[in-house]
Design an enzyme around this catalytic site. Sequence first.
Site, PDB file in Angstrom:
ATOM      1  N   GLY A  94      15.683  42.492  33.763  1.00  0.00           N
ATOM      2  CA  GLY A  94      17.120  42.765  33.871  1.00  0.00           C
ATOM      3  C   GLY A  94      17.866  41.617  34.515  1.00  0.00           C
ATOM      4  N   ASP A  99      23.374  48.233  49.868  1.00  0.00           N
ATOM      5  CA  ASP A  99      23.460  48.475  48.426  1.00  0.00           C
ATOM      6  C   ASP A  99      22.369  49.442  47.975  1.00  0.00           C
ATOM      7  OD1 ASP A  99      24.622  48.306  45.951  1.00  0.00           O
ATOM      8  OD2 ASP A  99      23.554  46.480  45.360  1.00  0.00           O
TER       9      ASP A  99
END
Length: 483
Positions: free
Chosen positions: A172, A292
């Site tokens: 990714g 995050d």
Amino acid sequence: MATNENITVTKKKTTFIKKVDNENIANTSCDLIDSENEDTIIEQNRKRRREILEKFVTSSHDDKCESAKKDENIDESASGNDKIVNQIRSPRIKRDMFSEDDDFAPINVFFFFFFLYNLELPLVNLYVSEHVTQDNEYNPQLIDNWDDSEEYYNMRVGDIIDSRYTIKRILGQGVFASVVRAHDNKNGKEDVAIKIIRNNDLTYKSGLKESSFLKEINDADINNRYHCVKFIRQFMHKGHLCLVLESLHMDMRGVIKKYGKHGLDMKVLMSYSSQLMLALRLLEKLGIIHADIKPDNILVNEKKNTLKLSDFGSASKVEDNDATPYLVSRFYRAPEIILGIPYKHGVDIWSAACTVFEMATGKILFTGSSNNEMLKCFMDYKGEFSAKLIRKGKFKNQHFNYNNNFLLNKKDELTGRERVIEICNTHATKNLYSALKKSANYLSSQDDRKLRQLKDFLERILVYDAHQRMSILDCLKHPFIQK
């Protein structure tokens, strides 16, 4: 008849010039050039080549051609021909081999091969192979073309980087880096994950910061008990900082999509929640805020029984945090970030609670399309904010007026324009337990008891004031996590 000693060898050369581009060059028949002097033939060929070059070589090569024309001592040997060919093959304009648009002017095809014929050069020398080994530092086909237009590293499955890692799969691409799975050829073909940082100063500094956090975490967790991804090493490749990490099977979002569209099994959920809180416990001890936490940054092994927290690209030390309304991915963003209130580890706990809800239901808890809508989603479950908390916010005027009434920014369905709606009384309209139970399948009495414990677990975390939010240590002691 003259004797053989007096016969002079005569060479014949045929030149045929067609009409090229739109210039009025007349078609001529084959012109036999006979000469008794070989030097005269060479001089004629030299002049013709110069005339052709002056007419057809593109503007991007004018400087090089001009310098060649001024040189009165040009060697007509093979090395001299190579110089002229290089003027065509190597334009001064730097080209990106991965771009769709050509940066150079086209060369007439007929002229090009006609020119090569006169030079008597083999065409095979101009063949460019499609098979490129990216590990070759001096490959002329790829020099300065390793990156795409956004400074990500261009990679292919099968490429070898750092003379050690064979890329097996591209996993990714995020804001700061691309991630690949690779074989470590120096360590028994073991799989590793390599995070290849984008090639610019900002992401490079962020990558160095992330690697320092990973080293600190690994040093503090020698026995690998706190469920943070293991850092192996780092290296530079083609101007990119590369972080080598342990390889895991898939991320939590993939697990939810594949196995938990209506929520994961209760025992699995309890185990995952416990492991996630252990990771946060270690970060709290080290004074690190992850900033995050979301399903995308939580990885699981192939057996799906072990969870690891990853991606520390947004992490910071508690003392270094600054007020910014866009820290953390929006759906997992705590209210103190949106309002501009000083924050600590509470932002990670809030994000973890949102993630646990998603694992339990298969649905995102707060789905606002902006910070303003996120506050409205909070109030749908938790009711209005206190005036005391609002006054602490650096960005309070973006969402509340002087009476502390909420200002909802909404797009008019008819005109499409933004309009502001003042909401005086904001009461909770949604129930957390109902949302959990709605997504659950048939529950036994024991599972229903655990579901109520989960509801209490989440409600004690999802508190507006971070100082009143349940601590990480209390989370680990909560009945929902305890077996």
